[in-house]
Design a protein around this motif. Sequence first.
Motif, PDB file in Angstrom:
ATOM      1  N   SER A 166       0.822  -1.218   0.000  1.00 18.48           N
ATOM      2  CA  SER A 166       0.000   0.000   0.000  1.00 18.48           C
ATOM      3  C   SER A 166       0.854   1.265   0.000  1.00 18.48           C
ATOM      4  O   SER A 166       0.486   2.272  -0.620  1.00 18.48           O
ATOM      5  CB  SER A 166      -0.936   0.002   1.206  1.00 18.48           C
ATOM      6  OG  SER A 166      -0.209  -0.113   2.422  1.00 18.48           O
ATOM      7  N   THR A 167       2.011   1.231   0.691  1.00 20.12           N
ATOM      8  CA  THR A 167       2.886   2.411   0.740  1.00 20.12           C
ATOM      9  C   THR A 167       3.478   2.698  -0.630  1.00 20.12           C
ATOM     10  O   THR A 167       3.463   3.840  -1.105  1.00 20.12           O
ATOM     11  CB  THR A 167       4.015   2.196   1.763  1.00 20.12           C
ATOM     12  OG1 THR A 167       3.451   1.824   3.023  1.00 20.12           O
ATOM     13  CG2 THR A 167       4.841   3.457   1.933  1.00 20.12           C
ATOM     14  N   LEU A 168       4.002   1.658  -1.261  1.00 18.86           N
ATOM     15  CA  LEU A 168       4.566   1.807  -2.605  1.00 18.86           C
ATOM     16  C   LEU A 168       3.481   2.225  -3.593  1.00 18.86           C
ATOM     17  O   LEU A 168       3.680   3.150  -4.395  1.00 18.86           O
ATOM     18  CB  LEU A 168       5.209   0.498  -3.040  1.00 18.86           C
ATOM     19  CG  LEU A 168       5.646   0.399  -4.510  1.00 18.86           C
ATOM     20  CD1 LEU A 168       6.717   1.426  -4.832  1.00 18.86           C
ATOM     21  CD2 LEU A 168       6.129  -1.017  -4.831  1.00 18.86           C
ATOM     22  N   GLN A 169       2.350   1.565  -3.546  1.00 21.04           N
ATOM     23  CA  GLN A 169       1.263   1.823  -4.493  1.00 21.04           C
ATOM     24  C   GLN A 169       0.782   3.257  -4.396  1.00 21.04           C
ATOM     25  O   GLN A 169       0.575   3.929  -5.420  1.00 21.04           O
ATOM     26  CB  GLN A 169       0.117   0.856  -4.196  1.00 21.04           C
ATOM     27  CG  GLN A 169      -1.070   0.963  -5.128  1.00 21.04           C
ATOM     28  CD  GLN A 169      -2.065  -0.156  -4.849  1.00 21.04           C
ATOM     29  OE1 GLN A 169      -1.697  -1.323  -4.729  1.00 21.04           O
ATOM     30  NE2 GLN A 169      -3.340   0.196  -4.728  1.00 21.04           N
ATOM     31  N   ASP A 170       0.634   3.766  -3.173  1.00 21.11           N
ATOM     32  CA  ASP A 170       0.158   5.137  -2.978  1.00 21.11           C
ATOM     33  C   ASP A 170       1.140   6.143  -3.568  1.00 21.11           C
ATOM     34  O   ASP A 170       0.737   7.130  -4.193  1.00 21.11           O
ATOM     35  CB  ASP A 170      -0.048   5.390  -1.485  1.00 21.11           C
ATOM     36  CG  ASP A 170      -0.695   6.735  -1.221  1.00 21.11           C
ATOM     37  OD1 ASP A 170      -1.737   7.033  -1.828  1.00 21.11           O
ATOM     38  OD2 ASP A 170      -0.152   7.506  -0.403  1.00 21.11           O
ATOM     39  N   PHE A 171       2.434   5.893  -3.380  1.00 14.27           N
ATOM     40  CA  PHE A 171       3.456   6.794  -3.928  1.00 14.27           C
ATOM     41  C   PHE A 171       3.408   6.816  -5.453  1.00 14.27           C
ATOM     42  O   PHE A 171       3.431   7.889  -6.080  1.00 14.27           O
ATOM     43  CB  PHE A 171       4.835   6.356  -3.440  1.00 14.27           C
ATOM     44  CG  PHE A 171       5.986   7.043  -4.131  1.00 14.27           C
ATOM     45  CD1 PHE A 171       6.112   8.425  -4.113  1.00 14.27           C
ATOM     46  CD2 PHE A 171       6.958   6.303  -4.804  1.00 14.27           C
ATOM     47  CE1 PHE A 171       7.177   9.059  -4.749  1.00 14.27           C
ATOM     48  CE2 PHE A 171       8.016   6.916  -5.437  1.00 14.27           C
ATOM     49  CZ  PHE A 171       8.129   8.301  -5.425  1.00 14.27           C
ATOM     50  N   LEU A 172       3.327   5.648  -6.069  1.00 15.33           N
ATOM     51  CA  LEU A 172       3.342   5.578  -7.530  1.00 15.33           C
ATOM     52  C   LEU A 172       2.100   6.232  -8.127  1.00 15.33           C
ATOM     53  O   LEU A 172       2.200   7.024  -9.083  1.00 15.33           O
ATOM     54  CB  LEU A 172       3.452   4.120  -7.981  1.00 15.33           C
ATOM     55  CG  LEU A 172       4.715   3.358  -7.573  1.00 15.33           C
ATOM     56  CD1 LEU A 172       4.664   1.929  -8.086  1.00 15.33           C
ATOM     57  CD2 LEU A 172       5.969   4.054  -8.085  1.00 15.33           C
ATOM     58  N   VAL A 173       0.931   5.918  -7.576  1.00 17.04           N
ATOM     59  CA  VAL A 173      -0.310   6.498  -8.097  1.00 17.04           C
ATOM     60  C   VAL A 173      -0.316   8.012  -7.902  1.00 17.04           C
ATOM     61  O   VAL A 173      -0.711   8.775  -8.791  1.00 17.04           O
ATOM     62  CB  VAL A 173      -1.530   5.845  -7.419  1.00 17.04           C
ATOM     63  CG1 VAL A 173      -2.821   6.578  -7.810  1.00 17.04           C
ATOM     64  CG2 VAL A 173      -1.624   4.368  -7.793  1.00 17.04           C
TER      65      VAL A 173
END
Length: 635
Positions: free
Chosen positions: A116-123
């Motif tokens: 979720s941390t990585l995904q939020d940053f990329l999006v």
Amino acid sequence: MRKFMSAALVLAICVFTVLFSGSNVEAAVKVAPYTVLVYMVGSDLESNGGAATDDLIEMAAVGSTKNVNILVETGGTKKWNLPMISNKVNQRWLVQKENIKLLKNDLGNRSMGKQSTLQDFLVWGIKNYPAKKYAVVFWDHGAGAKGFGYDENNSGNDPTLSIKEINGALKAATAASKQKFELVGFDACLMGNIETATGIMDYASYMVASEELEPGHGWEYTSALQALNKKPTATGAEFGKAIADGYKKQATSQGTVNQITLSVVNLAKVSAVNTAFENFIKKASNDIKDPQRITAVSKARVKAEDYGDAGAHGGTTDMADIYDIAYNLKSIYQTEANQLMKSIKACITYKVTSDTKPNANGLSVYFPCKDKESFKDNLKEYQNTGYSKNYQKFLATYVDGILKDTTPIQLIQADPKAGGGDSNSLFSVQIAPEDIADINELYSVLAMPCDEEGNTIMYLGMNKDVELDPITGIVKENFTGTWTTLGGQIVSMYIDEIIDDNYVTYSIPAKLNGESVDIKVLYSEEYPEGIVLGAWKGIDEKTGMPDKDIIKICTGDEIIPQYYYYGVTDDLGGYVNGYVDGEAIKVGDELKLEVVELPEADYLYGFYMTDTAQNSSTSEFVTFNIKDGYITVKN
């Protein structure tokens, strides 16, 4: 050696610490040719040496431009060397010329090992900094098929990203952008593997990653970003080549070029590699229940180039080059091996290799070999990669066959004075006829008795000065009464890897400025007298992450060689073991390896060998004495 901040950058950093601390700045920007998103898990690489800071400085030497946005999420370390970056919360930054600008400061302490941390940053990055092409860089430790990163602020809260979690985040990000990433790169150890490439191939066009460990300096961002600004229409292959070339140039300047690998992988061609690998595995799967064929497969695996081995202090990642495994089995599976090798060549658009890893062909794979005690546990963990079910079944069958064989090599002890029928040989043993074909590794062992009874011995290490007669099974020594010194002191040497006898790497257990390390040494055609590559701390027992930093040994450093000892303490089989320190070596202008005659003393000589099931055997030791230049066998 670490890079240091310019006065201008330090000043700019301090200014922005005041202006933007606690703020959240998000501004709409025009569509740029490229947005580069750097997921920077600082970990101990930053808290214990400032490696993340070094690379931020390299990025800021170019900064974001009208052509390239550079966004960074920071977190995962107990200490940042840049004063404005918090070690309490995750933050997001826009890298500018000689500066970094705080964009988000309200993220809280999120584990950077969570999808979720990585995904939020990329999006978030794709939404706020739209571009024609996107690249994402993963910055931290890597552990091969076991995953990426270690958040030292969240060690009990999912600190590491699995390959599945990386895939999930990339999938969500590409859904948001409606396009693939042009490039996914891993500035981390051991991530140039088929498991990672397969996981991300639907979400990116190219991958840049290393099969082997990376030196502590990692990639050189300044030249790579300059190249991207010069050609903002660059493909992932072109951007990847610029990364690889800058990496090699920096490694050359820092004296680590003998240890590097990096490959640019065309992810559109990974499916062809997987098809060829499946065919190869299918053929081998039909054979490995046959003892002769499992022997051949095991020997091919042992000969294949390994990555991430921890040397004298133990530990291994069991990652190996796929091409090299196929090459070693092409006499048995000619069609399948040739097709697999051909597909790998077509998949790798560019690569850099080094003297210590000449057979790095671009992609590794997890293939159990050395870490026998952990085979079962590692296979369970391997299921989490999501990689080929057929390969998982193959490995399960292979491991079962290996673990069922618990009988070590049987030795017929030859008369040490007779030399196995050869008057020129002082020491020999004879392997039982039924075990000759099963030999995988064969080395000599040199030790010293620590007491008159011989109850405790101290090891000087291993060498390859042995010869096996494949007909009679007689193993003879080629001992010359000499050993290696480092800085004038005899050291303990353990073989890491032998590649076609042209490249041999050793580990020397030691303390470097008080820290336990393995000093890495290479002997090759280019360096027949040997060369010290640096020091390595090995695999962290707590995190399971291989240390990224191959430490450069510098003038003024202190090296204390260490020697492993083992002793029986009582009739019930109690024993003691550990390492004893030698005399300190103060490093001068040159740290030389030299072969010298052993001092006059009593020594022990034996043979160490492993079979295809990784069972190890050590022969009885022969006691001998060196005096006045003569070697005399005492028993």
